[in-house]
Design an enzyme around this catalytic site. Structure first.
Site, mmCIF file in Angstrom:
data_model
loop_
_atom_site.group_PDB
_atom_site.id
_atom_site.type_symbol
_atom_site.label_atom_id
_atom_site.label_comp_id
_atom_site.label_asym_id
_atom_site.label_seq_id
_atom_site.Cartn_x
_atom_site.Cartn_y
_atom_site.Cartn_z
ATOM 1 N N HIS A 3 -4.956 -11.760 -1.342
ATOM 2 C CA HIS A 3 -3.750 -12.150 -0.974
ATOM 3 C C HIS A 3 -3.906 -12.810 0.383
ATOM 4 O O HIS A 3 -4.787 -12.876 1.356
ATOM 5 C CB HIS A 3 -2.795 -10.883 -0.843
ATOM 6 N N GLU A 74 -5.940 -1.984 -3.833
ATOM 7 C CA GLU A 74 -6.622 -1.851 -2.966
ATOM 8 C C GLU A 74 -7.249 -0.124 -3.135
ATOM 9 O O GLU A 74 -6.607 0.682 -3.327
ATOM 10 C CB GLU A 74 -6.344 -2.178 -1.619
#
Length: 183
Positions: A3, A74
């Protein structure tokens, strides 16, 4: 694809479950992926459910085909969420994420189990796969792809808004490109 830039990726704070938006630079990074991915066909597009990964996927032009999966979230940093390494080391001198792990979060092995499911799923489709996720989970995914222990993800630095390509050379799993701004 990792990202684009967020407030915490700039500050060095560990961000896993906190849903932060992309910064203007992160939006630019994500938008710059679109022309680089244009024309590439993906049999499967998987994306973390976190806003920063979803927005990167959308701005890169692949959200229409993306499937959200928690397996690309994550690493859960537990009690270290929102804290930088420097800050954590005030309480735990010489602390190292990859060696010492986190309190009340996931181990590297647990993250490795999640990314193994992503790899297993990805290798069952006929064609290329695009993944939109986060720095540490993608580093662990790379280690697992290379048949290394998950903790060896420490060996693969990864910048925001970049692309990496994993693939094969004969029957061996290899890194084709790493930390690139184009495929």
């Amino acid at each position: 694809m990792r990202h684009g830039e967020t407030e915490w990726s700039v500050s060095g704070a560990h961000i896993s479950r906190t849903n932060l938006p992309l910064l203007p630079e992160g939006i630019k990074q994500a938008e710059e992926l679109a022309p680089k991915l244009h024309g590439h066909k993906f049999a499967l597009v998987l994306c973390s459910p976190m806003q920063r990964a979803r927005d990167t996927c959308r701005l890169a032009g692949l959200a229409e085909h993306a499937e959200i999966t928690d397996d690309l979230m994550e690493w859960d940093y537990g009690a270290y969420e929102g804290r930088s390494t420097h800050d954590i080391q005030k309480d735990r001198p010489n602390w190292c994420l990859w060696r010492d792990g986190v309190l009340d979060g996931e181990s590297t092995e647990q993250v490795g189990e999640r990314v193994k499911r992503v790899i297993d799923r990805s290798t069952k489709v006929d064609g290329n796969v695009a993944l939109f996720a986060h720095g540490h989970v993608l580093r662990i995914l790379t280690a697992v792809w290379l048949e290394l222990p998950p903790k060896d993800g420490k060996l693969f630095g990864l910048n925001t808004g970049t692309m990496s390509v994993l693939g094969y050379e004969h029957e061996y799993h290899v890194i084709r490109r790493w930390n690139c701004t184009s495929i």
